[in-house]
Design a protein around this motif. Structure first.
Motif, PDB file in Angstrom:
ATOM      1  N   UNK A 157      21.309 -27.765 -20.809  1.00 55.79           N
ATOM      2  CA  UNK A 157      21.847 -27.482 -22.232  1.00 55.79           C
ATOM      3  C   UNK A 157      21.640 -28.810 -23.259  1.00 55.79           C
ATOM      4  N   UNK A 158      20.588 -28.624 -23.884  1.00 59.65           N
ATOM      5  CA  UNK A 158      19.996 -29.533 -24.870  1.00 59.65           C
ATOM      6  C   UNK A 158      20.772 -29.550 -26.333  1.00 59.65           C
ATOM      7  N   UNK A 159      20.919 -30.658 -26.856  1.00 60.73           N
ATOM      8  CA  UNK A 159      21.489 -31.075 -27.977  1.00 60.73           C
ATOM      9  C   UNK A 159      20.655 -32.110 -28.576  1.00 60.73           C
ATOM     10  N   UNK A 160      20.021 -31.788 -29.873  1.00 60.22           N
ATOM     11  CA  UNK A 160      19.075 -32.703 -30.557  1.00 60.22           C
ATOM     12  C   UNK A 160      19.899 -32.978 -31.993  1.00 60.22           C
ATOM     13  N   UNK A 161      20.052 -34.094 -32.027  1.00 57.58           N
ATOM     14  CA  UNK A 161      20.672 -34.825 -33.245  1.00 57.58           C
ATOM     15  C   UNK A 161      19.473 -35.269 -34.311  1.00 57.58           C
TER      16      UNK A 161
END
Ligand SMILES: [Cu+2]
Length: 218
Positions: free
Chosen positions: A87-91
């Motif tokens: 599960x990737x989160x990119x800010x």
């Protein structure tokens, strides 16, 4: 004569050692694999910044990785478990521009063929409208591409040095994918974001730790 030759020999040896030490140096690998319970997803949180602000190339664009302890690390190398949902989160803190190749505006290879951009499910970004794209997250061998929408060029509170904190202007991109079997899978950004280099494709675009890295599936 013997002393001079010995000194030249020592100088040559030191030069070779220094050059090799430089070539051996590499960003650290963040380990998401050890202690992983089979079947559980892995959270991978990244940020993209317009200027890293420290290190050998403070003016370069870069990715950073949050380690499992929550600390931001300047690296693009990760150990991840095989056959596992990531599960990737990119800010995304950087501004954007139109794409040269519209292909990279599509979301491909993710779960459902979609991502969420600030909470809205999206499968395509038209980079010729709005803020354009800052970067992409692309793993060519796995068919994965995720376009990262830019912040406004007139943003009131842009971040100027990493690691950036969420009180600065940013876009939040989330998506999931499943890792294949063990192997080294190169990933990179496909926006020519190496400002000041030929066609924008040099510098950070060619350097592990900035705009490219390895997904090391173990
Ligand atoms: Cu980039």
């Amino acid at each position: 004569m013997a002393i001079v030759l010995a000194l030249i020999g020592i100088a040559a040896g030191l030069s070779v050692f220094t050059a090799m030490a430089y070539l051996r140096s590499s960003p650290p690998t963040v380990n998401f694999a050890s202690g992983h319970q089979a079947g559980k997803p892995v959270d991978l949180t990244l940020q993209t910044v317009g200027t890293i602000g420290f290190g050998a190339h403070p003016s370069w664009v870069s990715y950073l990785t949050q380690d499992p302890g929550g600390k931001w690390v300047h690296t693009t190398l990760w150990d991840v478990p095989a056959h596992t949902q990531i599960n990737v989160t990119i800010l995304q803190y950087d501004t954007g521009s139109p794409l040269r190749n519209q292909f990279y505006g599509q979301v491909t290879g993710t779960e459902g063929g979609t991502m969420t951009l600030n909470g809205t499910v999206t499968s395509l970004i038209d980079s010729n409208s709005g803020n354009g794209l800052g970067h992409t997250f692309t793993i060519p061998t796995l068919g994965i591409n995720v376009p990262l929408y830019g912040i406004s060029s007139s943003a009131k509170n842009p971040c100027s040095a990493a690691p950036c904190t969420p009180n600065y202007d940013h876009n939040t991109v989330k998506f999931s994918f499943v890792t294949p079997g063990p192997g080294q899978y190169p990933w990179q950004c496909f926006i020519p974001c190496g400002l000041g280099y030929l066609y924008g494709t040099g510098g950070p675009m060619q350097t592990i730790g900035y705009m490219d890295g390895f997904l090391k599936v173990v």
